[in-house]
Enzyme design. Structure first.
Site, PDB file in Angstrom:
ATOM      1  N   ASP A   1     -47.175 -34.075 -36.171  1.00  5.96           N
ATOM      2  CA  ASP A   1     -47.462 -33.095 -35.214  1.00  5.96           C
ATOM      3  C   ASP A   1     -46.672 -33.379 -33.936  1.00  5.96           C
ATOM      4  OD1 ASP A   1     -49.519 -31.811 -36.859  1.00  5.96           O
ATOM      5  OD2 ASP A   1     -50.887 -33.064 -36.002  1.00  5.96           O
TER       6      ASP A   1
ATOM      7  N   TYR B   1     -50.855 -44.867 -40.766  1.00  9.30           N
ATOM      8  CA  TYR B   1     -50.641 -44.491 -39.637  1.00  9.30           C
ATOM      9  C   TYR B   1     -51.650 -45.361 -38.716  1.00  9.30           C
ATOM     10  CZ  TYR B   1     -48.799 -39.944 -41.186  1.00  9.30           C
ATOM     11  OH  TYR B   1     -48.213 -38.814 -41.641  1.00  9.30           O
TER      12      TYR B   1
END
Length: 255
Positions: A43, A94
């Site tokens: 994103d 992540y």
């Protein structure tokens, strides 16, 4: 044969990885030509240590980096089979970092334990309009406190759109008493799409996408990226300290 490049980048400089004129992918296409595949479509605001792109030609990493914009580096390359798909990884790792405002770490860890595993994550996915499976497996969620920061590690083979940022928000909400464990379980057992907000993108970093691939690392490029992020970190720390001094000084006027 196609080639797979590891790419690091400062996500605050780009409007996501792909899908926008100011995203990272157009800059990569100007160097490599056609992009045959990518490891993750991060994103806007999300940075990466080791995202990947698959291309049809092998170019020297020094040449690639000389043509890339500021804040992005290719730092490793591997030859892969024609049938290789960079979306099919062994796992993705992540990290989400958030300030600690007194959240209860025990409650956060309990929420993380409930969310790990194979579930219907429809409550934690932002759909783009297409019909997709909302079933996914999260191998591990680890929550730890480092100084005044909360580190949340997420490991899984694949994550849906906004999924990690929504999971991070829910775990933080559990630590703040906004959600309890029963709420978390209900969101998994009786999905309510759209009910969970996304945590800010800037706290999220793609640390690694692991493959059964033998990468050749360019340590000069790796060090260049390291120096960039270390310098930016030190300036951010100095800025944060200045903001803290402003707040502390303002607080003295209340006494």
């Amino acid at each position: 044969m196609p080639y797979l490049y590891r790419i690091a980048y400062d996500g605050t400089l780009f409007y996501g990885f792909t899908g926008h004129s100011r995203s990272l992918e157009p800059a990569l296409k100007r160097v490599f030509g056609e992009i045959l595949g990518r490891g993750s479509r991060t994103d806007p605001g999300v940075s990466a240590v080791a995202n990947t792109v698959m291309v049809s030609q092998k170019l020297p990493i020094a040449l690639v980096n000389s043509k890339l914009p500021r804040g992005v580096w290719a730092w490793a390359v591997a030859e892969v089979p024609q049938s290789f798909n960079p979306r099919r990884a062994k796992f993705r790792h992540y990290l989400y970092v958030a300030p600690h405002w007194g959240e209860d770490l025990g409650s956060m860890r309990e929420a993380a334990e409930v969310l790990a595993g194979t579930h219907d994550f429809a409550s934690f996915i932002q759909r783009r309009g297409e019909k997709i499976s909302t079933i996914a497996t999260v191998m591990e969620i680890k929550v730890e406190l480092r100084g005044d920061l909360i580190y949340m590690h997420f490991v899984g083979r694949g994550f849906k759109n906004k999924m990690i940022r929504k999971l991070a928000w829910a775990i933080l909400a559990a630590g703040r008493g906004i959600f309890n464990i029963r709420d978390i379980r209900e969101l998994l057992e009786r999905p309510r799409p759209g009910v969970v907000p996304s945590a800010p993108a800037e706290g999220l970093v793609l640390l690694n996408i692991e493959y059964d691939v033998d990468f050749q690392i360019d340590y000069t490029a790796l060090r260049s990226a390291y120096v960039y992020f270390l310098s930016k970190y030190r300036h951010a720390v100095a800025h944060a300290a200045a903001l803290k001094a402003v707040g502390e000084t303002l607080a003295t006027w209340e006494q």
